[in-house]
Write a protein that holds these residues in place. Structure first.
Motif, PDB file in Angstrom:
ATOM      1  N   GLY A 227     -79.399 -70.325 -18.887  1.00 15.97           N
ATOM      2  CA  GLY A 227     -79.580 -71.031 -17.626  1.00 15.97           C
ATOM      3  C   GLY A 227     -78.257 -71.333 -16.943  1.00 15.97           C
ATOM      4  O   GLY A 227     -78.113 -71.153 -15.732  1.00 15.97           O
ATOM      5  N   GLU A 228     -77.274 -71.794 -17.724  1.00 22.75           N
ATOM      6  CA  GLU A 228     -75.972 -72.115 -17.134  1.00 22.75           C
ATOM      7  C   GLU A 228     -75.277 -70.857 -16.630  1.00 22.75           C
ATOM      8  O   GLU A 228     -74.631 -70.864 -15.583  1.00 22.75           O
ATOM      9  N   LEU A 229     -75.403 -69.765 -17.367  1.00 26.35           N
ATOM     10  CA  LEU A 229     -74.775 -68.514 -16.953  1.00 26.35           C
ATOM     11  C   LEU A 229     -75.418 -67.983 -15.672  1.00 26.35           C
ATOM     12  O   LEU A 229     -74.720 -67.557 -14.734  1.00 26.35           O
ATOM     13  N   VAL A 230     -76.739 -68.023 -15.609  1.00 30.74           N
ATOM     14  CA  VAL A 230     -77.456 -67.552 -14.416  1.00 30.74           C
ATOM     15  C   VAL A 230     -77.096 -68.403 -13.204  1.00 30.74           C
ATOM     16  O   VAL A 230     -76.904 -67.884 -12.097  1.00 30.74           O
ATOM     17  N   THR A 231     -76.951 -69.722 -13.406  1.00 32.84           N
ATOM     18  CA  THR A 231     -76.605 -70.622 -12.303  1.00 32.84           C
ATOM     19  C   THR A 231     -75.260 -70.251 -11.692  1.00 32.84           C
ATOM     20  O   THR A 231     -75.112 -70.169 -10.467  1.00 32.84           O
ATOM     21  N   VAL A 232     -74.272 -70.018 -12.530  1.00 33.42           N
ATOM     22  CA  VAL A 232     -72.943 -69.653 -12.036  1.00 33.42           C
ATOM     23  C   VAL A 232     -72.988 -68.329 -11.271  1.00 33.42           C
ATOM     24  O   VAL A 232     -72.408 -68.197 -10.186  1.00 33.42           O
ATOM     25  N   TRP A 233     -73.710 -67.349 -11.812  1.00 36.21           N
ATOM     26  CA  TRP A 233     -73.794 -66.046 -11.150  1.00 36.21           C
ATOM     27  C   TRP A 233     -74.542 -66.142  -9.823  1.00 36.21           C
ATOM     28  O   TRP A 233     -74.146 -65.522  -8.824  1.00 36.21           O
TER      29      TRP A 233
END
Length: 613
Positions: free
Chosen positions: A261-267
């Protein structure tokens, strides 16, 4: 929710992203020194080959221009294939062949350098880790740092390849740029202006990804632990009996979901802007291309010049973007280098002084604890308080008490794995800190309760007790005989050359008691002045324990022996017994004296003896 920039540690604030990038470049110098030390000749060969390879593209384009103009002229003059055209075609073939050959040679030297650097960096990491204090390993945050350093130590060869590739791309881009510059400086400037914003955005985005990965290291380490726990031999029985698999699976799913979730948010927050800037770069390229075609259509350029410039623009646009992308990647990698360099910046506090003394041979007075108190880092209450006792040459001293009372701590202090918080430890009347620490360890034969089980041969499992004598098979076999490990080894298919453990193919695992016999044989192999046995027979049955301690007198003869055990059948063999409660020595004497005293020892002895009545 606002967009996170960089976590505290790698820097905070939007402008700090760029500042962090620039500041991190200083990390490259230590890395380059490591690479240079790992293989100077390979580094030089790689750079020379890349420099030559960088000039091949512009040379090919120049020859292609001459060929096209030559063909146009030959057609106009009805000359056909001229000798000059044949020579130019042959030259272009030679350049293409040289380019292909250089590519293979560069690939070979990349692989060679990667292996040399990985070997060098791994050895440095192992050496440095071995010198760190034991207390360092008991700090949970240290494992995050060490894990990052371990990964970075081997992965940073990518950084080296990127630096070499950047230099090659830079030379190619400059050579192509010169060709474009000769035609039109404004054309070159327009291409650069369109590409720079995308490069800057990539740099800032890379900093956010680094910050995210830095912050998520503890979670990733927990995921690795859950993966191992969910599919390991050691935990398999309890996972089945207690039905833990659904719990572990849920925990893993939850943690990995948070990471995703955190990785997708940044992208998601960055991909729109990055895409628009990429389009701007494409616009710059096609604008330059259209301008060159326009000039050729007006008759301002020859067909050969058109071919050269269009080829140069295509190649320069590609290599220019690749160069900036590589530069951003290098900046990213230099941020990760902090993990490796910060690990190497850790220094041990327990080390030998410049004028360290050698341990007396033989030791004449023994060890003396004078009012020693010790607190583990991060703990408020001391685990050992005001301990005072003497361990004399030839004496067998036992420590007894419930778990957590300071017994193993005394062992660690005696071996100078820690220094006292208060008080003093003396060896032959001299503070233990005055001695050469490695020389002190050479005189210590130690078997801990949590001894290591090496996935090596049975012979090597014994030889680690005195590794410099690894080739002395007679000594290894004699040590095995004294500890009764020979009865285990004789049953192994490969005997002393049998690989133990299940890590490698063909390995044979042992029971806890069998492993313990091999560990005991290390103490015989060591033949040191001081013998320390921390629960040496905990995994043995009563008969095997009796057999081991029948040989105990032989093992401890002429040595100072410190023994920790919960079994009174073992403890009563000691010359003197120290009873610890609450981190303090509350009773002292031999077995008969302590039984007569009727105190703590006597009570504990009666409780244990009553189980066998």
């Amino acid at each position: 929710m606002t967009e996170p920039d960089v976590v505290k540690g790698p820097g905070t604030g939007r402008w700090s992203v760029v500042a962090e990038r620039v500041a991190s470049l200083k990390n490259l110098l230590p890395l380059l020194r490591m690479v240079w030390a790992s293989g100077r000749g390979v580094v030089v060969a790689n750079l020379v080959l890349r420099l030559v390879a960088a000039l091949v593209p512009v040379a090919v384009l120049a020859v292609a221009r001459w060929i096209v103009d030559g063909v146009v002229a030959a057609v106009g003059a009805h000359q056909g294939m001229t000798p000059q055209l044949a020579r130019l075609v042959a030259l272009e073939f030679v350049l293409a062949a040289v380019g292909a050959l250089l590519g293979r040679l560069i690939q070979y030297f990349n692989i060679l350098l990667a292996e040399k650097y990985t070997r060098h960096a791994s050895l440095q990491l192992m050496d440095h880790a071995s010198r760190l204090d034991l207390a360092t390993y008991e700090d949970p945050s240290f494992y995050d740092r060490m894990e990052r350093a371990r990964v970075q130590a081997t992965d940073r060869i990518v950084t080296v390849e990127m630096i070499a590739r950047f230099l090659q791309q830079a030379v190619t881009t400059v050579s192509l740029g010169i060709g474009i510059l000769v035609f039109s400086p404004w054309l070159l400037l327009g291409i650069v202006i369109c590409l720079v914003p995308a490069a800057v955005a990539e740099a800032r985005f890379g900093a956010r990804i680094y910050a995210l990965n830095f912050r998520l290291t503890p979670k990733r380490r927990e995921l690795d632990y859950l993966r191992q726990l969910g599919a390991s031999k050691e935990s398999a029985k309890e996972l089945k009996i207690f039905g833990l698999s659904p719990f572990l699976r849920h925990r893993y799913e939850q943690l990995s979901g948070e990471l995703l979730g955190e990785l997708v948010t940044v992208w998601r927050r960055a991909i729109g802007g990055l895409s628009m800037l990429s389009v701007l770069g494409v616009l710059g390229y096609y604008g330059a291309y259209a301008f060159v075609v326009y000039e050729a259509a007006r008759g301002e350029l020859s067909v050969g010049s058109l071919a050269f410039l269009t080829g140069a623009i295509v190649a320069a646009n590609r290599t220019f973007q690749e160069m900036f992308s590589t530069a951003v990647g290098i900046a990213d990698q230099s941020l990760y280098l902090k993990d490796l360099l910060s690990f190497f910046s850790l220094k041990p506090t327990i080390r030998s002084g410049e004028r360290a003394l050698k341990v007396p041979r033989p030791i004449r007075q023994g060890f003396e604890f004078r009012n020693v108190t010790f607190k583990y880092p991060g703990r408020v209450e001391p685990v050992l308080q005001g301990a005072s006792f003497h361990l004399r040459p030839g004496e067998r001293l036992a420590l007894i008490g419930e778990n957590g009372q300071g017994k193993t701590t005394i062992v660690k202090l005696l071996m100078r794995l820690y220094d006292p918080t208060e008080g003093q430890i003396l060896l032959d009347g001299v503070d233990l800190r005055e001695y050469d620490i490695e020389d002190l360890w050479r005189e210590m034969g130690v078997i801990f309760q949590d001894f290591a089980r090496y996935d090596m041969t049975a012979a090597d499992n014994i030889a680690v007790g005195r590794i410099e004598q690894r080739g002395d098979r007679a000594l290894i076999e004699e040590s095995a005989r004294k500890s009764l490990a020979n009865t285990v080894i004789d049953r192994l298919p490969g005997g002393y050359e049998q690989i133990l453990g299940r890590r490698f193919e063909g390995g044979v695992d042992l029971s806890g008691g069998e492993w313990q016999k091999l560990a005991l044989s290390r103490a015989y192999m060591r033949d040191a002045q001081v013998l320390v046995l921390d629960e040496p027979t905990a995994a043995l049955d009563a008969r095997a324990e009796l057999d081991v301690f029948t040989h105990f007198g032989e093992l401890a003869r002429g040595k100072m022996a410190l023994l920790i055990s919960h079994r009174f059948s073992t403890v009563r063999m000691a010359d003197r017994i120290l009873v610890l409660t609450g981190g303090r020595i509350v009773e002292e004497g031999n077995h008969e004296q302590l039984i007569t005293l009727g105190g703590r020892y006597s009570t504990m002895y009666e409780l244990q003896a009553s189980r066998y009545r």
